[in-house]
Design an enzyme around this catalytic site. Structure first.
Site, PDB file in Angstrom:
ATOM      1  N   ASP A  46      28.444 -44.825   4.975  1.00  0.00           N
ATOM      2  CA  ASP A  46      27.280 -45.927   4.547  1.00  0.00           C
ATOM      3  C   ASP A  46      26.367 -45.246   3.313  1.00  0.00           C
ATOM      4  OD1 ASP A  46      25.409 -46.612   4.831  1.00  0.00           O
ATOM      5  OD2 ASP A  46      24.076 -46.220   6.992  1.00  0.00           O
ATOM      6  N   TRP A  99      20.184 -41.770   9.978  1.00  0.00           N
ATOM      7  CA  TRP A  99      18.792 -42.273  10.483  1.00  0.00           C
ATOM      8  C   TRP A  99      18.369 -43.422  12.158  1.00  0.00           C
ATOM      9  CZ3 TRP A  99      21.083 -48.100   9.189  1.00  0.00           C
ATOM     10  CH2 TRP A  99      19.846 -49.084   9.463  1.00  0.00           C
ATOM     11  N   LYS A 136      17.941 -51.627  -1.384  1.00  0.00           N
ATOM     12  CA  LYS A 136      17.652 -50.560  -1.949  1.00  0.00           C
ATOM     13  C   LYS A 136      18.102 -50.789  -3.369  1.00  0.00           C
ATOM     14  CE  LYS A 136      17.390 -48.811   2.137  1.00  0.00           C
ATOM     15  NZ  LYS A 136      16.043 -49.317   2.798  1.00  0.00           N
TER      16      LYS A 136
HETATM   17  C1  LMR Z   1      14.383 -46.847   5.957  1.00  0.00           C
HETATM   18  O1  LMR Z   1      15.183 -45.986   6.862  1.00  0.00           O
HETATM   19  O2  LMR Z   1      13.338 -47.000   6.262  1.00  0.00           O
HETATM   20  C2  LMR Z   1      14.663 -48.309   6.075  1.00  0.00           C
HETATM   21  O3  LMR Z   1      16.184 -48.059   6.081  1.00  0.00           O
HETATM   22  C3  LMR Z   1      14.206 -49.975   6.656  1.00  0.00           C
HETATM   23  C4  LMR Z   1      15.086 -49.916   7.941  1.00  0.00           C
HETATM   24  O4  LMR Z   1      15.578 -50.445   8.872  1.00  0.00           O
HETATM   25  O5  LMR Z   1      14.822 -49.120   8.175  1.00  0.00           O
END
Ligand code: LMR
Length: 396
Positions: free
Chosen positions: A211, A130, A246
């Site tokens: 996570d 991420w 979520k």
């Molecule tokens: C995402 O990856 O779209 C979500 O976790 C929201 C974010 O804050 O990036």
């Protein structure tokens, strides 16, 4: 003072929202930020949340401060949701937690705790991971390295390569793992693979940092925590960042949990005092409202059953969209094999197209996704599926 500051590009995920909102095309599709949407494209407040909120408004008697750790009731119910009631680490009294502003707050505070234990500790993150993991952990002073995880050409997990690289991780270093519904690729570790990693962590002495932002979006609340729970039984110390954005649909309320499993009770008490000091010196204490909703749902059998039913419905809708997408792309003659999308879990998958093709989809069809071609599956629906699949076929 600020005149010399240059401007930065918008955030790669959140920046899409502004462009999407400004787009006047009635056919526009938002597959950017990971927010669940129903068939009508609406992110509704869950019924269980509405009910808990109504009760809360009636029973709440004060708005006085709640303290840096948040509410003990939220922390203990969340610990049980994540670890499972009666987990050995809980029974041993080695777990300490703090309620945080979202999963981001948890990641950041845990990173600060690691940095207090040993400044500049190396944390290994998956490639890809991420996008916000890197600033959240890196800006706290940790050094970031990456391990191979997913091959975009073959759309599969690179487990052997991952293990090979992680064999070199030293004692005292940290390995960040996604508990389920990997963001961005949707490819999760199997139970066997979790076992291998748990043995490596225990043998090599690195610290797992898990996570868990999508518990309940993959297979079930229990199955999605399998690897995390196994890891927690195998190692003396571990960090967990959990999010309620979520699975409770509480995105803007900012509800998360920073949990640490320590080697023993004494270390837990000392470590927790450090975590509380890190929180105090950062945002002082978390917001209360969203966490109070979660606590009220998790401690009331009726509300909990309703919430689990709503969570099951969200998961089932995403899974049926995954199947519909593969069918739609095949019917639109998009070419290639998209079956991997059905095997992946949670909100995201990579479509596997180039950044140029992503831009073309945005320009010509008002379809918004992150440059990596990560799509937030819940943005699709039976109304826009055909339009989307034909557009993808046309850019391929
Ligand atoms: C995402 O990856 O779209 C979500 O976790 C929201 C974010 O804050 O990036």
């Amino acid at each position: 003072m600020f005149e010399h500051l240059g401007s930065l590009p918008p955030d790669p995920i959140l920046g899409l929202l502004a462009s999407y909102r400004a787009d006047e095309n009635p056919c526009k599709i938002d597959l950017g930020v990971g927010v669940y949407k129903d068939e009508a494209g609406h992110t509704a407040v869950l019924q269980a949340v509405k009910e808990a909120e109504t009760r809360l408004l009636q029973s709440e008697e004060t708005k006085a401060y709640i303290g840096p750790a948040g509410t003990p009731g939220f922390n203990s119910t969340m610990q049980e949701l994540v670890l499972g009631a009666g987990h050995p680490a809980l029974e041993d009294g080695r777990v300490r937690s703090a309620q945080t502003p979202g999963g981001c707050g948890a990641l950041r505070i845990l990173a600060e705790l690691i940095n207090r234990a040993k400044a500049g500790t190396t944390v290994w993150v998956s490639d890809p991971t991420w996008a916000n993991h890197v600033p959240l952990l890196g800006n706290a002073g940790l050094k970031i390295k990456s391990y191979p995880y997913y091959d975009r050409a073959s759309n599969r997990l690179l487990f052997d390569q991952m293990v090979e690289v992680l064999k070199a991780v030293d004692e005292g270093e940290v390995v960040l793992l996604h508990a389920c519904c990997h963001n961005p690729c949707g490819a999760d570790l199997s139970r066997e693979q979790w076992k291998v990693l748990a043995e490596m962590a225990s043998k090599q002495g690195f610290t797992p940092f898990v996570d868990i932002a999508y518990q309940g979006f993959g297979d079930s609340l229990e199955d999605d925590a399998y690897g995390l729970r196994l890891m927690a039984e195998s190692v003396p110390e571990m960090l967990v960042a959990a999010s309620c954005s979520k699975n409770f649909g509480l995105y803007r309320e900012r509800v998360g949990l920073a949990m640490v499993i320590y080697i023993n009770g004494g270390s837990a008490d000392r470590g927790h005092s450090q975590m509380l000091s890190a929180i105090r010196g950062n945002y002082s204490m978390p917001p209360s409202h969203g966490a109070a909703i979660v606590e009220s749902i998790l401690t009331d059998a009726g509300l909990k059953a309703n919430w689990e039913a709503e969570l099951t419905e969200m998961r089932a809708r995403i899974n049926s969209l995954r199947a519909g997408l593969v069918e739609g792309l095949t019917a639109a003659d998009a070419g290639g094999d998209f079956n991997f999308i059905c095997q992946q879990k949670g909100m995201f998958s990579f479509l596997g197209i180039s950044p140029e093709q992503v831009q073309q989809l945005q320009k010509d069809f008002s379809i918004y996704m992150v440059d990596s071609s990560r799509i937030s599956i819940a943005g699709l629906s039976s109304r826009n599926m055909e339009y989307f699949c034909k557009a993808v076929a046309s850019v391929l």
